[in-house]
Design a protein around this motif. Structure first.
Motif, PDB file in Angstrom:
ATOM      1  N   LEU A  48       7.877 -11.676 -45.718  1.00  0.00           N
ATOM      2  CA  LEU A  48       8.628 -11.559 -44.460  1.00  0.00           C
ATOM      3  C   LEU A  48       9.109 -12.930 -43.976  1.00  0.00           C
ATOM      4  CD1 LEU A  48       9.317  -9.079 -42.610  1.00  0.00           C
ATOM      5  CD2 LEU A  48       7.467  -9.828 -41.144  1.00  0.00           C
ATOM      6  N   GLY A  49       9.976 -13.541 -44.767  1.00  0.00           N
ATOM      7  CA  GLY A  49      10.472 -14.879 -44.450  1.00  0.00           C
ATOM      8  C   GLY A  49      11.057 -14.992 -43.048  1.00  0.00           C
ATOM      9  N   PRO A  50      10.862 -16.140 -42.386  1.00  0.00           N
ATOM     10  CA  PRO A  50      11.246 -16.307 -40.976  1.00  0.00           C
ATOM     11  C   PRO A  50      12.738 -16.150 -40.679  1.00  0.00           C
ATOM     12  CG  PRO A  50       9.646 -17.965 -41.582  1.00  0.00           C
ATOM     13  CD  PRO A  50      10.045 -17.280 -42.851  1.00  0.00           C
ATOM     14  N   GLU A  61      11.259 -12.861 -31.881  1.00  0.00           N
ATOM     15  CA  GLU A  61      10.554 -14.023 -31.325  1.00  0.00           C
ATOM     16  C   GLU A  61      10.036 -14.951 -32.430  1.00  0.00           C
ATOM     17  OE1 GLU A  61       7.390 -10.897 -32.002  1.00  0.00           O
ATOM     18  OE2 GLU A  61       9.484 -10.978 -31.358  1.00  0.00           O
ATOM     19  N   LYS A  62       9.992 -14.457 -33.665  1.00  0.00           N
ATOM     20  CA  LYS A  62       9.510 -15.258 -34.784  1.00  0.00           C
ATOM     21  C   LYS A  62      10.643 -15.768 -35.674  1.00  0.00           C
ATOM     22  CE  LYS A  62       5.151 -15.127 -33.899  1.00  0.00           C
ATOM     23  NZ  LYS A  62       4.452 -16.389 -33.559  1.00  0.00           N
ATOM     24  N   LYS A  63      11.866 -15.541 -35.281  1.00  0.00           N
ATOM     25  CA  LYS A  63      12.989 -15.991 -36.098  1.00  0.00           C
ATOM     26  C   LYS A  63      12.988 -17.519 -36.198  1.00  0.00           C
ATOM     27  CE  LYS A  63      18.022 -15.742 -36.579  1.00  0.00           C
ATOM     28  NZ  LYS A  63      17.951 -15.416 -38.019  1.00  0.00           N
ATOM     29  N   GLY A  64      13.064 -18.017 -37.424  1.00  0.00           N
ATOM     30  CA  GLY A  64      13.104 -19.451 -37.654  1.00  0.00           C
ATOM     31  C   GLY A  64      11.777 -20.164 -37.448  1.00  0.00           C
ATOM     32  N   ASP A  65      10.702 -19.406 -37.223  1.00  0.00           N
ATOM     33  CA  ASP A  65       9.398 -20.006 -36.961  1.00  0.00           C
ATOM     34  C   ASP A  65       8.617 -20.109 -38.271  1.00  0.00           C
ATOM     35  OD1 ASP A  65       6.913 -20.805 -36.170  1.00  0.00           O
ATOM     36  OD2 ASP A  65       6.492 -19.054 -34.908  1.00  0.00           O
ATOM     37  N   TYR A  66       8.591 -21.303 -38.860  1.00  0.00           N
ATOM     38  CA  TYR A  66       7.947 -21.475 -40.155  1.00  0.00           C
ATOM     39  C   TYR A  66       6.467 -21.809 -40.053  1.00  0.00           C
ATOM     40  CZ  TYR A  66      12.322 -20.816 -42.501  1.00  0.00           C
ATOM     41  OH  TYR A  66      13.475 -20.236 -42.971  1.00  0.00           O
ATOM     42  N   SER A  67       5.913 -21.813 -38.839  1.00  0.00           N
ATOM     43  CA  SER A  67       4.471 -22.009 -38.722  1.00  0.00           C
ATOM     44  C   SER A  67       3.734 -20.827 -39.350  1.00  0.00           C
ATOM     45  CB  SER A  67       4.059 -22.174 -37.259  1.00  0.00           C
ATOM     46  OG  SER A  67       4.336 -20.997 -36.518  1.00  0.00           O
ATOM     47  N   ASP A  96      13.391 -16.360 -47.861  1.00  0.00           N
ATOM     48  CA  ASP A  96      14.635 -17.069 -47.560  1.00  0.00           C
ATOM     49  C   ASP A  96      14.608 -18.434 -48.239  1.00  0.00           C
ATOM     50  OD1 ASP A  96      13.265 -18.909 -45.799  1.00  0.00           O
ATOM     51  OD2 ASP A  96      13.343 -17.396 -44.219  1.00  0.00           O
ATOM     52  N   GLN A  97      15.695 -19.177 -48.152  1.00  0.00           N
ATOM     53  CA  GLN A  97      15.811 -20.409 -48.931  1.00  0.00           C
ATOM     54  C   GLN A  97      14.800 -21.477 -48.511  1.00  0.00           C
ATOM     55  OE1 GLN A  97      17.296 -20.891 -51.650  1.00  0.00           O
ATOM     56  NE2 GLN A  97      18.925 -19.394 -51.788  1.00  0.00           N
ATOM     57  N   ILE A  98      14.521 -21.571 -47.216  1.00  0.00           N
ATOM     58  CA  ILE A  98      13.527 -22.555 -46.769  1.00  0.00           C
ATOM     59  C   ILE A  98      12.141 -22.145 -47.250  1.00  0.00           C
ATOM     60  CG2 ILE A  98      12.434 -23.619 -44.756  1.00  0.00           C
ATOM     61  CD1 ILE A  98      15.104 -23.429 -43.315  1.00  0.00           C
ATOM     62  N   SER A  99      11.830 -20.837 -47.156  1.00  0.00           N
ATOM     63  CA  SER A  99      10.551 -20.344 -47.666  1.00  0.00           C
ATOM     64  C   SER A  99      10.438 -20.601 -49.159  1.00  0.00           C
ATOM     65  CB  SER A  99      10.405 -18.845 -47.393  1.00  0.00           C
ATOM     66  OG  SER A  99      10.418 -18.577 -46.006  1.00  0.00           O
ATOM     67  N   ARG A 100      11.548 -20.402 -49.863  1.00  0.00           N
ATOM     68  CA  ARG A 100      11.552 -20.632 -51.313  1.00  0.00           C
ATOM     69  C   ARG A 100      11.178 -22.079 -51.644  1.00  0.00           C
ATOM     70  NH1 ARG A 100      17.058 -20.631 -54.963  1.00  0.00           N
ATOM     71  NH2 ARG A 100      16.080 -20.896 -57.022  1.00  0.00           N
ATOM     72  N   LYS A 101      11.750 -23.013 -50.898  1.00  0.00           N
ATOM     73  CA  LYS A 101      11.459 -24.428 -51.134  1.00  0.00           C
ATOM     74  C   LYS A 101       9.999 -24.745 -50.838  1.00  0.00           C
ATOM     75  CE  LYS A 101      12.979 -29.098 -49.888  1.00  0.00           C
ATOM     76  NZ  LYS A 101      13.950 -29.895 -49.085  1.00  0.00           N
ATOM     77  N   LYS A 102       9.501 -24.222 -49.702  1.00  0.00           N
ATOM     78  CA  LYS A 102       8.111 -24.480 -49.334  1.00  0.00           C
ATOM     79  C   LYS A 102       7.144 -23.843 -50.332  1.00  0.00           C
ATOM     80  CE  LYS A 102       8.785 -25.004 -44.312  1.00  0.00           C
ATOM     81  NZ  LYS A 102       8.013 -26.256 -44.109  1.00  0.00           N
ATOM     82  N   LEU A 103       7.438 -22.598 -50.739  1.00  0.00           N
ATOM     83  CA  LEU A 103       6.612 -21.937 -51.735  1.00  0.00           C
ATOM     84  C   LEU A 103       6.597 -22.729 -53.035  1.00  0.00           C
ATOM     85  CD1 LEU A 103       7.467 -18.115 -51.504  1.00  0.00           C
ATOM     86  CD2 LEU A 103       5.211 -19.144 -51.255  1.00  0.00           C
ATOM     87  N   GLY A 104       7.797 -23.125 -53.474  1.00  0.00           N
ATOM     88  CA  GLY A 104       7.919 -23.846 -54.734  1.00  0.00           C
ATOM     89  C   GLY A 104       7.117 -25.131 -54.751  1.00  0.00           C
ATOM     90  N   ASN A 123      18.160 -10.215 -46.181  1.00  0.00           N
ATOM     91  CA  ASN A 123      16.702 -10.068 -46.251  1.00  0.00           C
ATOM     92  C   ASN A 123      16.089 -11.011 -47.259  1.00  0.00           C
ATOM     93  OD1 ASN A 123      15.085  -8.736 -44.510  1.00  0.00           O
ATOM     94  ND2 ASN A 123      15.313  -6.727 -45.435  1.00  0.00           N
ATOM     95  N   GLY A 124      16.598 -12.246 -47.275  1.00  0.00           N
ATOM     96  CA  GLY A 124      15.992 -13.243 -48.141  1.00  0.00           C
ATOM     97  C   GLY A 124      16.261 -12.933 -49.593  1.00  0.00           C
ATOM     98  N   GLY A 125      15.235 -12.952 -50.422  1.00  0.00           N
ATOM     99  CA  GLY A 125      15.408 -12.684 -51.831  1.00  0.00           C
ATOM    100  C   GLY A 125      14.087 -12.416 -52.500  1.00  0.00           C
ATOM    101  N   THR A 126      14.162 -12.101 -53.793  1.00  0.00           N
ATOM    102  CA  THR A 126      12.983 -11.883 -54.610  1.00  0.00           C
ATOM    103  C   THR A 126      12.795 -13.086 -55.517  1.00  0.00           C
ATOM    104  OG1 THR A 126      14.409 -10.623 -56.112  1.00  0.00           O
ATOM    105  CG2 THR A 126      13.048  -9.376 -54.583  1.00  0.00           C
ATOM    106  N   VAL A 127      11.545 -13.480 -55.732  1.00  0.00           N
ATOM    107  CA  VAL A 127      11.277 -14.654 -56.554  1.00  0.00           C
ATOM    108  C   VAL A 127      10.046 -14.398 -57.413  1.00  0.00           C
ATOM    109  CG1 VAL A 127       9.892 -15.806 -54.770  1.00  0.00           C
ATOM    110  CG2 VAL A 127      11.036 -17.179 -56.531  1.00  0.00           C
ATOM    111  N   LEU A 128      10.069 -14.976 -58.609  1.00  0.00           N
ATOM    112  CA  LEU A 128       9.000 -14.801 -59.584  1.00  0.00           C
ATOM    113  C   LEU A 128       8.515 -16.174 -60.018  1.00  0.00           C
ATOM    114  CD1 LEU A 128       7.739 -12.359 -61.233  1.00  0.00           C
ATOM    115  CD2 LEU A 128       9.394 -12.945 -63.026  1.00  0.00           C
TER     116      LEU A 128
END
Length: 307
Positions: A48-50, A61-67, A96-104, A123-128
């Motif tokens: 559920l990326g921000p 209320e959580k949009k863009g909140d990466y905490s 989403d792209q920011i989540s992807r970078k942080k996850l990576g 809705n962001g994307g799927t990643v493996l």
């Protein structure tokens, strides 16, 4: 169950199943493993990326909140830090792209590498991801499944056994069986997924390649059995037997307060699913996400063995 647990503990090591029981919120499912056959595990989670559409629509209320993502990241290494519990393949949805970078970045430090990423509109994307010490990546790809669906795919080869696995992180937008167009939508998406799988498997003996589809099917367990899986079995000869899926396990809290099992890990006939469980992180009585409950979906974990 105690006898079965004791036998498997002797074979697999106490650590793995101690961790399974400690982590599982749903009752773990076990099949008796075969002696001398190596195993690997798969971890799947809709995070559920921000900046995804669902956050914008249901949790503005959580949009863009990466905490909240920081809490997500803490749970992933918590599994990986335990060597006996370390998943070989990681599947994520609504990234989403920011989540992807942080996850990576976080997963790279744990020995994982991104296999493929496929956007899914708003809705962001799927990643493996795959653990580099366990598998090497032979081919990779992604596909827009249409109707709001996406899948990231990778052809992987075990560094221990040379076994090949076609893995997919997918996010369908099928919906429930109350509407015929939902069923038709799901069939269109699965048809495209099967075509993309065949493209990646070009030149391979598909009978010797295991297949694993993990992610958010947006389909509950009963509908998976009566509809989606039956259709998949008709279009793909590698899926012919009964599937062990997360029947009865809660994997999602939707905004209406309904608790549904819509996330699944399914596999082709040449794999034995040794154990599986689902777990919703934290307590979420209000059906709302917050810093300690980073997603309204559960973690899925499954252990596989060659047959």
């Amino acid at each position: 169950m105690k006898k079965s647990f004791f036998i498997m503990s002797l074979f697999l090591g106490i650590g793995l199943f101690d961790n399974v029981y400690a982590a599982a919120k749903s009752k773990p499912m076990f099949n008796k493993p075969m002696l001398g056959k190596p195993m690997f595990s798969v971890f799947s989670w809709n995070i559920l990326g921000p900046n995804t559409q669902d956050v914008d629509s249901f949790f503005p209320e959580k949009k863009g909140d990466y905490s909240r993502l920081n809490q997500t990241l803490k749970h992933i290494p918590n599994y990986a830090d335990k060597a006996s519990f370390m998943p070989s393949i990681l599947s994520f949805q609504e990234v989403d792209q920011i989540s992807r970078k942080k996850l990576g970045n976080a997963l790279k430090a744990k020995g994982y590498v991104e296999v493929a990423y496929q956007p899914k509109g708003r809705n962001g994307g799927t990643v493996l991801y795959v653990k580099q010490s366990d598998f090497k990546v032979i081919k990779r790809g992604g596909i827009d499944l249409g109707d709001g669906g996406s899948a990231a795919l990778g052809l992987l080869q075990s560094k221990k056994t040379n076994t090949k696995i076609l893995a997919s992180s997918l996010h369908l937008s099928r919906g429930d069986d109350s509407r015929t167009d939902n069923i038709q939508k799901g069939e269109r998406q699965l048809t495209k997924l099967q075509a993309a799988s065949q493209k990646i498997l070009a030149g391979e003996n598909s009978k010797k390649v295991h297949k694993i589809f993990a992610g958010d099917f947006n389909t509950n367990a009963q509908e998976m059995k009566t509809s989606s899986l039956g259709f998949l079995q008709r279009i793909d000869n590698d899926f012919k037997k009964y599937f062990d899926i997360f029947a009865g396990a809660t994997t999602s809290n939707d905004v209406s307060g309904q608790r549904k099992g819509i996330d699944h890990i399914v596999s082709s006939d040449n794999l034995l699913k040794v154990c599986q469980f689902s777990k919703i992180i934290g307590n979420n009585p209000g059906k709302r996400i917050h810093d300690q409950v980073p997603s309204d979906h559960a973690v899925l974990y499954a252990v596989f063995q060659d047959q």
